[in-house]
Design a protein around this motif. Structure first.
Motif, short mmCIF file in Angstrom:
data_model
loop_
_atom_site.label_atom_id
_atom_site.label_comp_id
_atom_site.label_asym_id
_atom_site.label_seq_id
_atom_site.Cartn_x
_atom_site.Cartn_y
_atom_site.Cartn_z
N MET A 149 0.80 -1.18 0.10
CA MET A 149 -0.11 -0.02 0.01
C MET A 149 0.94 1.12 0.03
SD MET A 149 -3.28 -0.99 -0.11
CE MET A 149 -4.23 0.19 0.90
N MET A 150 0.41 2.21 -0.75
CA MET A 150 1.07 3.56 -0.83
C MET A 150 0.28 4.55 0.10
SD MET A 150 1.95 3.73 -4.75
CE MET A 150 0.63 2.62 -5.25
N GLN A 151 1.12 5.46 0.69
CA GLN A 151 0.49 6.46 1.43
C GLN A 151 0.24 7.75 0.38
OE1 GLN A 151 3.58 7.19 4.38
NE2 GLN A 151 1.97 6.54 6.10
N LEU A 152 -1.17 8.32 0.48
CA LEU A 152 -1.54 9.53 -0.30
C LEU A 152 -2.31 10.50 0.64
CD1 LEU A 152 -2.48 10.43 -3.22
CD2 LEU A 152 -4.64 9.07 -2.89
N THR A 153 -1.65 11.83 0.24
CA THR A 153 -2.04 12.69 1.00
C THR A 153 -3.25 13.49 0.16
OG1 THR A 153 0.11 13.54 1.53
CG2 THR A 153 -1.32 15.07 1.56
N VAL A 154 -4.44 13.58 0.97
CA VAL A 154 -5.60 13.96 0.38
C VAL A 154 -5.76 15.60 0.63
CG1 VAL A 154 -7.99 13.55 0.15
CG2 VAL A 154 -6.53 11.77 0.10
N ILE A 155 -6.08 16.42 -0.25
CA ILE A 155 -6.44 17.76 0.11
C ILE A 155 -7.73 18.11 -0.56
CG2 ILE A 155 -5.26 20.25 -0.33
CD1 ILE A 155 -2.61 18.89 -0.39
N PRO A 156 -8.76 18.08 0.19
CA PRO A 156 -10.03 18.38 -0.40
C PRO A 156 -10.14 19.72 -0.95
CG PRO A 156 -10.25 17.34 1.95
CD PRO A 156 -8.87 17.68 1.64
N GLY A 157 -9.46 20.95 -0.43
CA GLY A 157 -9.45 22.22 -0.86
C GLY A 157 -10.76 22.92 -0.22
N ASP A 158 -11.29 23.93 -1.21
CA ASP A 158 -12.29 24.95 -0.66
C ASP A 158 -13.59 24.82 -1.59
OD1 ASP A 158 -10.73 26.11 1.31
OD2 ASP A 158 -9.54 26.93 -0.52
N GLY A 159 -14.78 25.34 -1.00
CA GLY A 159 -15.94 25.32 -1.97
C GLY A 159 -16.39 24.08 -2.22
N ILE A 160 -16.72 23.37 -3.54
CA ILE A 160 -16.95 22.22 -3.76
C ILE A 160 -15.92 20.90 -3.66
CG2 ILE A 160 -18.81 23.04 -5.66
CD1 ILE A 160 -16.77 22.38 -7.49
N GLY A 161 -14.67 21.50 -3.17
CA GLY A 161 -13.60 20.56 -3.25
C GLY A 161 -13.98 19.16 -2.36
N GLN A 162 -14.54 19.50 -1.05
CA GLN A 162 -14.82 18.31 -0.27
C GLN A 162 -15.82 17.32 -0.69
OE1 GLN A 162 -13.45 18.10 3.32
NE2 GLN A 162 -14.02 15.81 2.53
N GLU A 163 -16.87 18.15 -1.41
CA GLU A 163 -17.83 17.05 -1.89
C GLU A 163 -17.55 16.26 -3.16
OE1 GLU A 163 -21.65 19.64 -2.73
OE2 GLU A 163 -20.23 20.93 -2.31
N ILE A 164 -16.64 16.83 -4.19
CA ILE A 164 -16.03 16.09 -5.00
C ILE A 164 -14.96 15.21 -4.60
CG2 ILE A 164 -16.78 17.53 -6.97
CD1 ILE A 164 -13.85 18.48 -7.18
N MET A 165 -13.99 15.50 -3.81
CA MET A 165 -13.08 14.68 -3.27
C MET A 165 -13.76 13.49 -2.56
SD MET A 165 -9.98 14.17 -2.98
CE MET A 165 -9.05 15.73 -3.29
N THR A 166 -14.80 13.63 -1.63
CA THR A 166 -15.40 12.40 -1.26
C THR A 166 -16.01 11.43 -2.27
OG1 THR A 166 -16.23 13.68 0.58
CG2 THR A 166 -17.79 12.03 0.21
N GLN A 167 -16.36 11.99 -3.40
CA GLN A 167 -16.96 11.04 -4.44
C GLN A 167 -15.81 10.34 -5.26
OE1 GLN A 167 -20.19 10.25 -4.33
NE2 GLN A 167 -20.37 11.87 -2.58
N VAL A 168 -14.65 11.02 -5.25
CA VAL A 168 -13.71 10.36 -6.22
C VAL A 168 -12.98 9.40 -5.03
CG1 VAL A 168 -11.15 10.99 -6.87
CG2 VAL A 168 -13.06 12.45 -7.68
N LEU A 169 -12.81 9.36 -3.85
CA LEU A 169 -12.30 8.58 -3.00
C LEU A 169 -13.28 7.47 -2.92
CD1 LEU A 169 -11.09 10.80 0.15
CD2 LEU A 169 -9.70 9.85 -1.81
N ARG A 170 -14.52 7.38 -2.87
CA ARG A 170 -15.51 6.40 -3.17
C ARG A 170 -15.11 5.52 -4.21
NH1 ARG A 170 -21.29 7.86 -4.21
NH2 ARG A 170 -21.61 5.75 -4.11
#
Length: 332
Positions: free
Chosen positions: A1-22
Motif C-alpha cells: 500500500m502507498m500513502q496518499l495525501t488528500v487535500i479536499p480544498g475549498d468550496g465544492i472540493g470536499q464534495e467532489i473529493m468524497t466522491q472520487v475517494l469512493r
C-alpha cells in the motif's frame, strides 16, 4: 500500500473529493489516505494557506490528490497553486485534453496533451517597481528548466505512443529567453528520432488549436503560454470541469482539478467530479495501476453518455452523488 495525501480544498472540493475517494476505494486502489488542508479553509483553521502539516505529509508520501482551492484576493497572499509547485519543485504541469462522449463541445475528436514548464518564466514572480509609474517583470528561462521539461514531454510522447511533439514559443521576438527554450528543446528532441518535432509560434499555435486541434499530439511550452493554451484547449472539449491536471517533479507528484472552487454551488450536490476523477486516473497511471485507471475511465465515459447520470452542468439530470453512483455501478 502507498500513502496518499488528500487535500479536499475549498468550496465544492470536499464534495467532489468524497466522491472520487469512493471510486478509488471501490476499485481497491492501493492507497492509505491521510487528509490535510490547504487553501482558504486552511487559512481559517491553521492561519496558513499551506500549513506545515500538509507540507510534511507531501514530503513523506510524495503523492497527493488535491481539490480546487481558493486564494484570497488581496492581503498579499500568493497563489496556493504556484506556492506548491515551487515548494516541491513540481516542474511539469501535465494537462491531457480529450473530447468525451456525452459532453457538448466545440470539437469532438480532440486528443492531445499539454506539457507546461511550471517553475520559471514570468510566473517566477520576479518583479519590481522601477518608479511610481513603471513596473517591471523578469522573464527567466534556464537551460536546466528547458531541458527537463522537454525531456519529460518527449518521454511522455514515447511512453504513450504519440508521434509528434510541438514546441510552442515566441523566439521570433524574445530571441534570448524563448530562443534558449526553443534551442534546448530541439536539442532534446534530436535524441528521440522516432518522434517528429515541430516548432510553432504561440499566436499561430492558438489559431491552429481552434481551427484544427487534431494535428497536435504533445505540446511542450513555457509557463505563461502553457497556462493560456491549457485553458484554450479545455474550452474546445467542454471546459475546465472535464479536464484533469497533474504537477510532477522528481520528488513528488500532485494531481488536481484545475477548475475553481465554485463556492456559489458548494453543498448543493450539483458539482461535477469529472475533472478530479480523471486526475485520479492520471495518478493511478503514475503509480503503474493502468488496469484500474482504464476501468475507471471506461465507467466514467459510460456514465457521461447517460443523460440521467451526468450532472446538470453537462446537460444531465444527475447530481454529484448520483453521478458517482452510476460510475460505481458501471464498474461492477
Amino acid at each position: 500500500m502507498m500513502q496518499l495525501t488528500v487535500i479536499p480544498g475549498d468550496g465544492i472540493g470536499q464534495e467532489i473529493m468524497t466522491q472520487v475517494l469512493r471510486v478509488l476505494k471501490h476499485v481497491n486502489a492501493p492507497f492509505e489516505y491521510e487528509e490535510h488542508a490547504a487553501g482558504e479553509s486552511a487559512l481559517i483553521t491553521h492561519q496558513s494557506l499551506l500549513p506545515q502539516t500538509t507540507v510534511d505529509s507531501i514530503n513523506k508520501t510524495k503523492l497527493a490528490i488535491k481539490g480546487p482551492t481558493t486564494t484570497p484576493v488581496g492581503g498579499g497572499h500568493k497563489s496556493i497553486n504556484v506556492t506548491m509547485r515551487q515548494k516541491f519543485d513540481l516542474y511539469a504541469n501535465v494537462r491531457p485534453v480529450r473530447s468525451l462522449p456525452g459532453v457538448q463541445c466545440v470539437c469532438s475528436d480532440v486528443n492531445l496533451t499539454i506539457v507546461r514548464e511550471n517553475t520559471e518564466d514570468l510566473y517566477a514572480g520576479i518583479e519590481r517597481m522601477v518608479d511610481d509609474d513603471t513596473a517591471e517583470s523578469i522573464k527567466r528561462i534556464t537551460r536546466k528548466g528547458s531541458e527537463r521539461i522537454a525531456r519529460y514531454a518527449y518521454e511522455l510522447a514515447q511512453k504513450t505512443g504519440r508521434s509528434q511533439v510541438a514546441i510552442v514559443h515566441k523566439a521570433n521576438i524574445m530571441k534570448m529567453s524563448d530562443g534558449l527554450f526553443l534551442k534546448v528543446a530541439q536539442e532534446v528532441g534530436a535524441k528521440y528520432p522516432n518522434i517528429a518535432t515541430r516548432d510553432v509560434i504561440v499566436d499561430n499555435a492558438c489559431m491552429q488549436l481552434v481551427t484544427r486541434p487534431q494535428q497536435f499530439d504533445v505540446i511542450v511550452t513555457e509557463n505563461l503560454y502553457g497556462d493560456i493554451l491549457s485553458d484554450l484547449c479545455a474550452g474546445l472539449v467542454g471546459g475546465l470541469g472535464v479536464v484533469p491536471g497533474a504537477n510532477i517533479g522528481e520528488k513528488a507528484a500532485i494531481f488536481e482539478a484545475v477548475h475553481g472552487s465554485a463556492p456559489d454551488i458548494a453543498g448543493q450536490n450539483k458539482a461535477n467530479p469529472t475533472a478530479l476523477l480523471q486526475s485520479a486516473v492520471m495518478m493511478l497511471q503514475h503509480v503503474n495501476e493502468q488496469t484500474k485507471a482504464d476501468a475507471i475511465m471506461k465507467a466514467l465515459i459510460a456514465a457521461l453518455s447517460d443523460v440521467n447520470a451526468r450532472t446538470g452542468d453537462l446537460g444531465g439530470k444527475g447530481t454529484t452523488v448520483s453521478f458517482t453512483d452510476a460510475i460505481i455501478q458501471k464498474l461492477g
